[in-house]
Design a protein around this motif. Structure first.
Motif, PDB file in Angstrom:
ATOM      1  N   PRO A  15     -42.414  -1.973  46.862  1.00 52.53           N
ATOM      2  CA  PRO A  15     -42.970  -3.280  46.452  1.00 52.53           C
ATOM      3  C   PRO A  15     -42.939  -3.497  44.950  1.00 52.53           C
ATOM      4  O   PRO A  15     -42.696  -4.606  44.481  1.00 52.53           O
ATOM      5  CB  PRO A  15     -44.406  -3.234  46.983  1.00 52.53           C
ATOM      6  N   ARG A  16     -43.178  -2.407  44.182  1.00 51.08           N
ATOM      7  CA  ARG A  16     -43.158  -2.546  42.729  1.00 51.08           C
ATOM      8  C   ARG A  16     -41.738  -2.814  42.238  1.00 51.08           C
ATOM      9  O   ARG A  16     -41.530  -3.608  41.310  1.00 51.08           O
ATOM     10  CB  ARG A  16     -43.709  -1.285  42.071  1.00 51.08           C
ATOM     11  N   MET A  17     -40.739  -2.176  42.830  1.00 52.10           N
ATOM     12  CA  MET A  17     -39.354  -2.414  42.436  1.00 52.10           C
ATOM     13  C   MET A  17     -38.943  -3.850  42.731  1.00 52.10           C
ATOM     14  O   MET A  17     -38.287  -4.513  41.913  1.00 52.10           O
ATOM     15  CB  MET A  17     -38.415  -1.440  43.173  1.00 52.10           C
ATOM     16  N   ILE A  18     -39.330  -4.355  43.899  1.00 51.44           N
ATOM     17  CA  ILE A  18     -38.979  -5.729  44.256  1.00 51.44           C
ATOM     18  C   ILE A  18     -39.668  -6.713  43.310  1.00 51.44           C
ATOM     19  O   ILE A  18     -39.042  -7.680  42.842  1.00 51.44           O
ATOM     20  CB  ILE A  18     -39.371  -6.017  45.714  1.00 51.44           C
ATOM     21  N   ALA A  19     -40.941  -6.451  42.992  1.00 56.26           N
ATOM     22  CA  ALA A  19     -41.673  -7.342  42.085  1.00 56.26           C
ATOM     23  C   ALA A  19     -41.056  -7.338  40.692  1.00 56.26           C
ATOM     24  O   ALA A  19     -40.915  -8.395  40.058  1.00 56.26           O
ATOM     25  CB  ALA A  19     -43.140  -6.920  42.018  1.00 56.26           C
ATOM     26  N   ALA A  20     -40.667  -6.163  40.213  1.00 59.93           N
ATOM     27  CA  ALA A  20     -40.060  -6.074  38.882  1.00 59.93           C
ATOM     28  C   ALA A  20     -38.718  -6.797  38.850  1.00 59.93           C
ATOM     29  O   ALA A  20     -38.404  -7.512  37.890  1.00 59.93           O
ATOM     30  CB  ALA A  20     -39.878  -4.609  38.492  1.00 59.93           C
ATOM     31  N   GLN A  21     -37.915  -6.623  39.894  1.00 60.94           N
ATOM     32  CA  GLN A  21     -36.619  -7.300  39.952  1.00 60.94           C
ATOM     33  C   GLN A  21     -36.803  -8.816  40.070  1.00 60.94           C
ATOM     34  O   GLN A  21     -36.055  -9.589  39.460  1.00 60.94           O
ATOM     35  CB  GLN A  21     -35.806  -6.767  41.133  1.00 60.94           C
ATOM     36  N   ALA A  22     -37.799  -9.238  40.852  1.00 66.38           N
ATOM     37  CA  ALA A  22     -38.068 -10.669  40.994  1.00 66.38           C
ATOM     38  C   ALA A  22     -38.484 -11.275  39.659  1.00 66.38           C
ATOM     39  O   ALA A  22     -38.067 -12.389  39.309  1.00 66.38           O
ATOM     40  CB  ALA A  22     -39.150 -10.894  42.047  1.00 66.38           C
ATOM     41  N   ALA A  23     -39.323 -10.570  38.894  1.00 70.13           N
ATOM     42  CA  ALA A  23     -39.737 -11.064  37.579  1.00 70.13           C
ATOM     43  C   ALA A  23     -38.535 -11.171  36.644  1.00 70.13           C
ATOM     44  O   ALA A  23     -38.399 -12.142  35.887  1.00 70.13           O
ATOM     45  CB  ALA A  23     -40.796 -10.135  36.987  1.00 70.13           C
ATOM     46  N   LEU A  24     -37.653 -10.179  36.704  1.00 69.36           N
ATOM     47  CA  LEU A  24     -36.445 -10.221  35.875  1.00 69.36           C
ATOM     48  C   LEU A  24     -35.553 -11.387  36.268  1.00 69.36           C
ATOM     49  O   LEU A  24     -35.056 -12.123  35.399  1.00 69.36           O
ATOM     50  CB  LEU A  24     -35.681  -8.904  36.010  1.00 69.36           C
ATOM     51  N   GLU A  25     -35.353 -11.573  37.568  1.00 67.52           N
ATOM     52  CA  GLU A  25     -34.516 -12.680  38.041  1.00 67.52           C
ATOM     53  C   GLU A  25     -35.095 -14.024  37.598  1.00 67.52           C
ATOM     54  O   GLU A  25     -34.350 -14.925  37.200  1.00 67.52           O
ATOM     55  CB  GLU A  25     -34.406 -12.634  39.570  1.00 67.52           C
ATOM     56  N   THR A  26     -36.410 -14.163  37.658  1.00 60.83           N
ATOM     57  CA  THR A  26     -37.049 -15.424  37.267  1.00 60.83           C
ATOM     58  C   THR A  26     -36.873 -15.689  35.783  1.00 60.83           C
ATOM     59  O   THR A  26     -36.557 -16.817  35.368  1.00 60.83           O
ATOM     60  CB  THR A  26     -38.537 -15.400  37.624  1.00 60.83           C
ATOM     61  N   ARG A  27     -37.067 -14.659  34.959  1.00 55.65           N
ATOM     62  CA  ARG A  27     -36.890 -14.832  33.509  1.00 55.65           C
ATOM     63  C   ARG A  27     -35.455 -15.208  33.173  1.00 55.65           C
ATOM     64  O   ARG A  27     -35.209 -16.086  32.332  1.00 55.65           O
ATOM     65  CB  ARG A  27     -37.288 -13.556  32.772  1.00 55.65           C
TER      66      ARG A  27
END
Length: 255
Positions: free
Chosen positions: A16-28
């Motif tokens: 879950p932490r990896m997905i959240a970090a990747q999602a934040a990166l994709e959004t930025r």
């Protein structure tokens, strides 16, 4: 040397932490891209303000913003879930980013989940902005939130599947050209700005089956006319969602 010497402990982070970090990166990355901001924010906002303030298109009875706001919300979903995602993913595939991420501890389905979360976050920002502007222009929406959320969710899934299908099968340059062309064509012929009843009868029957038409008409039925649930438009979007995701899963190439 004790087991607690290394801080942080070596190894992959929880999924879950990896997905959240990747999602934040994709959004930025999405919000920092000028071309994507033009598609996702500037164009829908300008269309809403311009066509609400200037009597260019006959939108029927009532205030123009009551007709335009649902269509522009549908356009915002398409611009992010389809056009923006197709272009970004296509160039990531070309430059080998997807291939490298696919070999990381983050599984490929986790990467796609992160991209989906990024799309949803961007859409929330778009919808909030456009809703505030529409209210400032005198918008008076009707209907219930459940139908609106269902239509937006189905539209997001349908356009995401189609965008990933395009990005995973065409070259990046072809994806860029095709995604922008489809965006323009559906903007004109998808009932976003111009009502479908302005087109010939033969064209209406075909255009009404497009996902952008189903999404814009469904939102309009709920928000302008107070329909409880536009089941016909929901069914069309559900079919596109299944077909789009199924085709993307079957034909998407990571390299």
């Amino acid at each position: 040397m004790s087991a607690g010497t290394y801080t942080p402990r070596p190894g992959a982070a929880p999924l879950p932490r990896m997905i959240a970090a990747q999602a934040a990166l994709e959004t930025r990355m999405l919000l920092r891209n000028g071309e994507q901001l033009l598609l996702t924010v500037v164009i829908p906002t300008l269309l809403l303000v311009l066509f609400s303030a200037v009597d260019i298109v006959d939108t029927g009875k009532g205030e123009p913003v009551d007709f335009l706001a649902p269509g522009v919300l549908a356009l915002a979903v398409m611009s992010t879930a389809f056009t923006g995602q197709a272009i970004a993913t296509g160039f990531e595939r070309r430059y080998g980013v997807l291939k490298r991420l696919g070999a990381s501890p983050l599984p490929r389905w986790g990467l796609m989940a992160a991209k989906t979360i990024s799309v949803l976050v961007t859409e929330v920002l778009q919808i909030v902005l456009l809703t505030v502007i529409a209210f400032a222009l005198g918008w008076s929406p009707e209907g219930g939130p459940f139908a609106v959320l269902l239509l937006l969710a189905l539209g997001t899934v349908a356009f995401s599947g189609l965008g990933l299908l395009m990005a995973g099968t065409l070259k990046a340059e072809a994806t860029l050209a095709a995604a922008n062309l489809v965006f323009l064509l559906l903007l004109v012929g998808g009932g976003v700005i111009v009502p479908l009843d302005k087109f010939p009868d033969a064209a209406q029957s075909v255009l009404g089956l497009l996902p952008i038409s189903a999404l814009s008409d469904g939102l309009r039925d709920v928000l302008q006319h107070g329909t409880a649930m536009p089941w016909g438009d929901v069914a069309i979007l559900a079919v596109w969602a299944v077909l789009g995701l199924g085709a993307a899963a079957r034909f998407f190439r990571w390299e």
